[in-house]
Design a protein around this motif. Structure first.
Motif, short mmCIF file in Angstrom:
data_model
loop_
_atom_site.label_atom_id
_atom_site.label_comp_id
_atom_site.label_asym_id
_atom_site.label_seq_id
_atom_site.Cartn_x
_atom_site.Cartn_y
_atom_site.Cartn_z
N SER A 260 0.74 -1.31 -0.28
CA SER A 260 -0.14 0.01 -0.04
C SER A 260 1.04 1.39 -0.12
N VAL A 261 0.33 2.56 -0.58
CA VAL A 261 0.97 3.60 -0.52
C VAL A 261 -0.12 4.72 -0.12
N LEU A 262 0.26 5.29 0.70
CA LEU A 262 -0.58 6.33 1.51
C LEU A 262 -0.16 7.79 1.12
N LEU A 263 -1.10 8.55 0.73
CA LEU A 263 -0.86 9.79 0.15
C LEU A 263 -1.63 11.08 0.54
N TRP A 264 -1.49 12.24 0.92
CA TRP A 264 -2.34 12.85 1.59
C TRP A 264 -2.36 14.33 0.35
N PHE A 265 -3.90 14.36 -0.06
CA PHE A 265 -4.04 15.38 -1.17
C PHE A 265 -5.38 16.18 -0.61
N ASP A 266 -5.40 17.45 -1.34
CA ASP A 266 -6.58 18.52 -1.23
C ASP A 266 -7.92 17.56 -1.54
N SER A 300 -9.50 11.02 6.27
CA SER A 300 -9.74 12.44 5.90
C SER A 300 -9.72 13.25 7.26
N ASP A 301 -9.36 14.33 7.13
CA ASP A 301 -9.25 15.29 8.16
C ASP A 301 -9.70 16.82 7.80
N GLU A 302 -9.62 17.58 8.79
CA GLU A 302 -10.26 19.06 8.28
C GLU A 302 -9.43 19.74 7.30
N ARG A 303 -8.05 19.36 6.82
CA ARG A 303 -7.35 20.01 5.83
C ARG A 303 -7.34 19.12 4.64
N ALA A 304 -7.21 17.69 4.65
CA ALA A 304 -6.87 16.98 3.16
C ALA A 304 -7.71 15.68 3.38
N LEU A 345 -1.61 24.11 4.04
CA LEU A 345 -2.34 24.73 5.18
C LEU A 345 -2.85 26.12 4.85
N ARG A 346 -4.46 26.06 5.47
CA ARG A 346 -5.17 27.38 5.09
C ARG A 346 -5.37 28.05 6.25
N ALA A 347 -5.43 29.37 6.30
CA ALA A 347 -5.83 29.97 7.57
C ALA A 347 -7.00 31.25 6.98
N GLU A 348 -7.91 31.40 8.04
CA GLU A 348 -8.85 32.44 7.83
C GLU A 348 -8.37 33.90 8.27
N VAL A 349 -8.29 34.69 7.26
CA VAL A 349 -7.94 35.99 7.96
C VAL A 349 -9.06 36.91 8.10
N PRO A 350 -9.20 37.76 9.27
CA PRO A 350 -10.38 38.57 9.48
C PRO A 350 -10.40 39.72 8.66
N MET A 351 -11.67 39.99 8.17
CA MET A 351 -11.99 41.08 7.39
C MET A 351 -11.16 42.49 7.39
N GLU A 352 -11.15 42.81 8.73
CA GLU A 352 -10.45 44.17 9.02
C GLU A 352 -9.00 44.05 8.61
N GLU A 353 -8.54 42.63 8.78
CA GLU A 353 -7.04 42.63 8.17
C GLU A 353 -6.75 42.53 6.81
N ARG A 354 -7.87 42.28 6.16
CA ARG A 354 -7.82 42.09 4.58
C ARG A 354 -7.75 43.40 4.07
N LYS A 355 -8.92 44.24 4.82
CA LYS A 355 -9.05 45.71 4.43
C LYS A 355 -7.76 46.52 4.56
N ALA A 356 -6.97 46.19 5.59
CA ALA A 356 -6.00 47.01 5.98
C ALA A 356 -4.64 46.46 4.76
N ASP A 357 -4.57 45.07 4.69
CA ASP A 357 -3.74 44.83 3.48
C ASP A 357 -3.91 45.61 2.26
N ARG A 358 -5.14 45.51 1.89
CA ARG A 358 -5.61 46.28 0.39
C ARG A 358 -5.29 47.76 0.77
N ALA A 359 -5.34 48.51 1.54
CA ALA A 359 -5.22 49.83 1.66
C ALA A 359 -3.89 49.98 1.52
N MET A 360 -2.83 49.23 2.21
CA MET A 360 -1.48 49.33 2.41
C MET A 360 -0.83 48.86 0.98
N SER A 361 -1.48 48.24 0.19
CA SER A 361 -0.73 47.78 -1.19
C SER A 361 -0.75 48.98 -2.04
#
Length: 363
Positions: A260-266, A300-304, A345-361
């Motif tokens: 057997s060959v075990l692999l993790w994918f999205d 399976s788990d919460e990521r793959a 790995l995925r991470a949720e970024v709060p909306m306020e941080e997204r707006k701040a990042d867009r303003a600083m770009s």
């Protein structure tokens, strides 16, 4: 000078004894030639018997003259016979040792003949491994018993030893218990060898996992087993271990094995192209025997998700190589065709941080 002055007196006991010895050795030489002629004819018709005859030839060369000398001593006149008692005893001991040697060589020759006519370097070698294991273990046990019996018979020819044995029997209670405890490992291994030969939990060239190590049974002696580890180390294991402890035998009934060959994918990776690639890899690999090939999501788990590729081979060595090929091929296929579905790995970024990042770009 008359002929009677230099001719030996045939009526003298020592002269008759010497003539008897000479005649006995001459008869032994004639018997040796006749036996060799008969054995050569037998060997032509029976190849396995030829191997036994070749190994047992040397002890036969010693047994014949010793046997004839013993007969000569028995037929000797009374006076010389009394004087050569020590020599007769020495010849008798030599004859017993020669018989022991002959029996050991016959057992060894039988073991070698079975190994020669039942090679294990074949793909389907289950019957050969079974025969070799039985003959080798039983042969080694028989050799030990033959040698012990020969030594016991030799010792019994000495009167002092017989008397010493009788005195020991009179107080054999505690002594027997002590000897039994001291000989427990030896006797245990002999009994374990008989069990292994009859029930065959392991055989020569079996693939086993002992103490967490993967290897092949290289040799089985009367006291231990040699396991050849995959990295060329050797593990020496007592025979009793295989009777008293659990272990894995990958070739107990057949050398065929699943890998057997075990692999993790999205989660977004499509499975049908992956199954098609697995089929292509197996058909291109000479290690695959065509019996089993499948791909399933097994965890399976919460990521793959975990994908298992199951493939079959004719033996464990080919299975390892095939598993490596399948693992490398599937990873390369996903990296080339679906690079976005490799585990990450995925991470949720709060909306306020997204707006701040867009303003600083800069854009």
């Amino acid at each position: 000078m008359s002929p009677s002055d230099w001719m030996p007196d045939i009526t003298h006991p020592w002269t008759r004894f010497a003539l008897i010895v000479v005649v006995a050795l001459a008869v032994a030489g004639i018997l040796r030639r006749v036996m060799h002629a008969l054995l050569r004819r037998f060997a032509v018709r029976h190849p396995m018997g030829a191997s036994i005859i070749m190994r047992a030839n040397a002890p036969i060369e010693a047994m014949l003259p010793l046997a004839m000398l013993l007969l000569a001593f028995r037929a000797a006149p009374d006076e010389p016979a009394r004087l050569v008692d020590g020599l007769e005893h020495l010849v008798g001991v030599g004859f017993i040792l020669a018989c022991t040697w002959f029996a050991v060589r016959c057992v060894s020759a039988l073991e070698a003949a079975v190994a020669r006519f039942n090679p294990i370097d074949l793909e389907d070698n289950l019957r050969a491994r079974r025969l070799q294991t039985q003959v080798r273990v039983l042969g080694r046990t028989a050799m030990v018993l033959i040698v012990l019996l020969g030594i016991a018979v030799v010792l019994m020819t000495f009167p002092g030893v017989r008397q010493f044995g009788a005195s020991l029997l009179a107080s054999a209670g505690l002594a027997g218990l002590a000897v039994g405890l001291a000989a427990k490992p030896v006797l245990g291994n002999l009994i374990a060898g008989m069990q292994i030969a009859l029930t065959q939990p392991i055989r020569i060239d079996d693939v086993v996992i002992v103490e967490g190590e993967w290897g092949r049974v290289e040799e089985i002696t009367s006291t231990y087993v040699v396991v050849a580890i995959w990295d060329e180390r050797r593990m020496i294991v007592p025979l009793q271990y295989f009777i008293e402890h659990p272990f894995q035998n990958w070739t107990r009934t057949s050398s065929q094995i699943l890998g057997s060959v075990l692999l993790w994918f999205d989660y977004g990776l499509p499975l049908e192209p992956l199954r098609a690639e697995l089929e292509r890899l197996c058909k291109a690999a000479p290690e695959w025997d065509g019996r089993v090939m499948g791909l399933q999501v097994v965890d399976s788990d919460e990521r793959a998700m975990q994908v298992r590729a199951l493939v079959s081979s004719t033996d464990s060595g080919k299975s390892f190589d095939l598993r490596c090929k399948v693992r490398e091929g599937l990873i390369a296929f996903v990296r080339k065709e679906f690079p976005g579905y490799l585990p990450r790995l995925r991470a949720e970024v709060p909306m306020e941080e997204r707006k701040a990042d867009r303003a600083m770009s800069p854009s």
